[in-house]
Design a protein around this motif. Structure first.
Motif, PDB file in Angstrom:
ATOM      1  N   ALA A 157       0.860  -1.185   0.000  1.00  0.00           N
ATOM      2  CA  ALA A 157       0.000   0.000   0.000  1.00  0.00           C
ATOM      3  C   ALA A 157       0.890   1.226   0.000  1.00  0.00           C
ATOM      4  O   ALA A 157       2.119   1.109   0.061  1.00  0.00           O
ATOM      5  CB  ALA A 157      -0.905  -0.014   1.231  1.00  0.00           C
ATOM      6  N   SER A 158       0.284   2.397  -0.067  1.00  0.00           N
ATOM      7  CA  SER A 158       1.076   3.617  -0.013  1.00  0.00           C
ATOM      8  C   SER A 158       0.331   4.680   0.770  1.00  0.00           C
ATOM      9  O   SER A 158      -0.892   4.652   0.898  1.00  0.00           O
ATOM     10  CB  SER A 158       1.415   4.130  -1.414  1.00  0.00           C
ATOM     11  OG  SER A 158       0.232   4.488  -2.100  1.00  0.00           O
ATOM     12  N   THR A 176       5.241   7.282   0.156  1.00  0.00           N
ATOM     13  CA  THR A 176       5.883   6.072   0.659  1.00  0.00           C
ATOM     14  C   THR A 176       5.016   4.847   0.415  1.00  0.00           C
ATOM     15  O   THR A 176       3.847   4.809   0.803  1.00  0.00           O
ATOM     16  CB  THR A 176       6.170   6.203   2.173  1.00  0.00           C
ATOM     17  OG1 THR A 176       6.998   7.349   2.382  1.00  0.00           O
ATOM     18  CG2 THR A 176       6.873   4.975   2.712  1.00  0.00           C
ATOM     19  N   ALA A 177       5.600   3.835  -0.225  1.00  0.00           N
ATOM     20  CA  ALA A 177       4.947   2.541  -0.387  1.00  0.00           C
ATOM     21  C   ALA A 177       5.492   1.619   0.699  1.00  0.00           C
ATOM     22  O   ALA A 177       6.647   1.758   1.111  1.00  0.00           O
ATOM     23  CB  ALA A 177       5.235   1.964  -1.768  1.00  0.00           C
ATOM     24  N   TYR A 178       4.685   0.664   1.156  1.00  0.00           N
ATOM     25  CA  TYR A 178       5.128  -0.179   2.258  1.00  0.00           C
ATOM     26  C   TYR A 178       4.430  -1.535   2.254  1.00  0.00           C
ATOM     27  O   TYR A 178       3.360  -1.705   1.676  1.00  0.00           O
ATOM     28  CB  TYR A 178       4.892   0.522   3.602  1.00  0.00           C
ATOM     29  CG  TYR A 178       3.462   0.982   3.791  1.00  0.00           C
ATOM     30  CD1 TYR A 178       2.515   0.155   4.374  1.00  0.00           C
ATOM     31  CD2 TYR A 178       3.055   2.241   3.354  1.00  0.00           C
ATOM     32  CE1 TYR A 178       1.206   0.570   4.518  1.00  0.00           C
ATOM     33  CE2 TYR A 178       1.744   2.663   3.508  1.00  0.00           C
ATOM     34  CZ  TYR A 178       0.817   1.815   4.090  1.00  0.00           C
ATOM     35  OH  TYR A 178      -0.479   2.226   4.226  1.00  0.00           O
ATOM     36  N   SER A 179       5.069  -2.498   2.908  1.00  0.00           N
ATOM     37  CA  SER A 179       4.496  -3.818   3.121  1.00  0.00           C
ATOM     38  C   SER A 179       5.236  -4.468   4.279  1.00  0.00           C
ATOM     39  O   SER A 179       6.418  -4.205   4.500  1.00  0.00           O
ATOM     40  CB  SER A 179       4.604  -4.685   1.868  1.00  0.00           C
ATOM     41  OG  SER A 179       3.920  -5.907   2.050  1.00  0.00           O
ATOM     42  N   THR A 180       4.533  -5.311   5.014  1.00  0.00           N
ATOM     43  CA  THR A 180       5.071  -5.985   6.193  1.00  0.00           C
ATOM     44  C   THR A 180       4.591  -7.429   6.166  1.00  0.00           C
ATOM     45  O   THR A 180       3.466  -7.694   5.734  1.00  0.00           O
ATOM     46  CB  THR A 180       4.561  -5.288   7.476  1.00  0.00           C
ATOM     47  OG1 THR A 180       4.992  -3.925   7.459  1.00  0.00           O
ATOM     48  CG2 THR A 180       5.063  -5.953   8.738  1.00  0.00           C
ATOM     49  N   PRO A 181       5.410  -8.380   6.639  1.00  0.00           N
ATOM     50  CA  PRO A 181       4.910  -9.759   6.744  1.00  0.00           C
ATOM     51  C   PRO A 181       3.615  -9.803   7.558  1.00  0.00           C
ATOM     52  O   PRO A 181       3.411  -8.996   8.476  1.00  0.00           O
ATOM     53  CB  PRO A 181       6.043 -10.501   7.462  1.00  0.00           C
ATOM     54  CG  PRO A 181       7.272  -9.753   7.038  1.00  0.00           C
ATOM     55  CD  PRO A 181       6.829  -8.300   7.031  1.00  0.00           C
ATOM     56  N   THR A 182       2.734 -10.739   7.229  1.00  0.00           N
ATOM     57  CA  THR A 182       1.435 -10.828   7.888  1.00  0.00           C
ATOM     58  C   THR A 182       1.527 -11.386   9.296  1.00  0.00           C
ATOM     59  O   THR A 182       0.580 -11.249  10.073  1.00  0.00           O
ATOM     60  CB  THR A 182       0.463 -11.699   7.071  1.00  0.00           C
ATOM     61  OG1 THR A 182       1.046 -12.986   6.895  1.00  0.00           O
ATOM     62  CG2 THR A 182       0.159 -11.084   5.727  1.00  0.00           C
TER      63      THR A 182
END
Length: 154
Positions: free
Chosen positions: A82-83, A87-93
């Motif tokens: 997502a952004s 800034t775009a970002y992602s995290t392990p679930t």
């Protein structure tokens, strides 16, 4: 030489080439998210932005630990990218968990890598020097947002 926290430079280029799929909306030959793993490294290793693939060199070893580390868990492994602002970002679930391990030589780094795409490096994350005896090591994932997400591109 010490480990250094960084996003792999090769990963940045590979993202632009569409190599890694953190979510299922990617349009390419495969329509499923890739699988990712997390390997731990000794304080004497040299894992940093120059890492291109998973390596056993400098990886921890001990009772209950399997070379190559553990699979990221959750379905999919990552929260959909997502952004916010620029800034775009992602995290392990889910948190990264190593259960019932004994690692008596100091370690301070985890390398996250894409096991679907030839074990290509994603990022190295450092923390304080650790050892563990017959216990569970949990690496708690941060809130998935533009300021604390594990992978952030600004």
């Amino acid at each position: 030489m010490a480990n250094t926290q960084a996003m792999a430079t090769s990963f940045k280029v590979e993202m632009l080439n569409g190599i890694h799929a953190f979510g299922t909306s990617v349009v390419r030959a495969a329509t499923t998210a890739d699988s990712f793993k997390a390997a731990l490294y000794l304080t004497t290793a040299t894992i940093n932005a120059t890492a291109t693939v998973y390596t056993a060199t400098g990886e921890v070893s001990g009772t209950g630990y399997t070379a190559g580390g553990v699979d990221l868990t959750g379905t999919p492994d990552w929260i959909a990218p997502a952004s916010s602002g620029t800034t775009a970002y992602s995290t392990p679930t889910a948190n990264i968990v190593y259960t019932t391990v004994t690692l008596t030589t100091a370690f301070d780094c985890v390398l996250i890598y894409n096991s679907t795409q030839g074990n290509k490096a994603v990022s190295a994350h450092t923390f304080g020097s650790q050892t563990i005896t017959a216990g569970t090591l949990t690496l708690t994932m941060p809130t998935n947002d533009a300021t604390t997400g594990l992978i952030r591109i600004a």
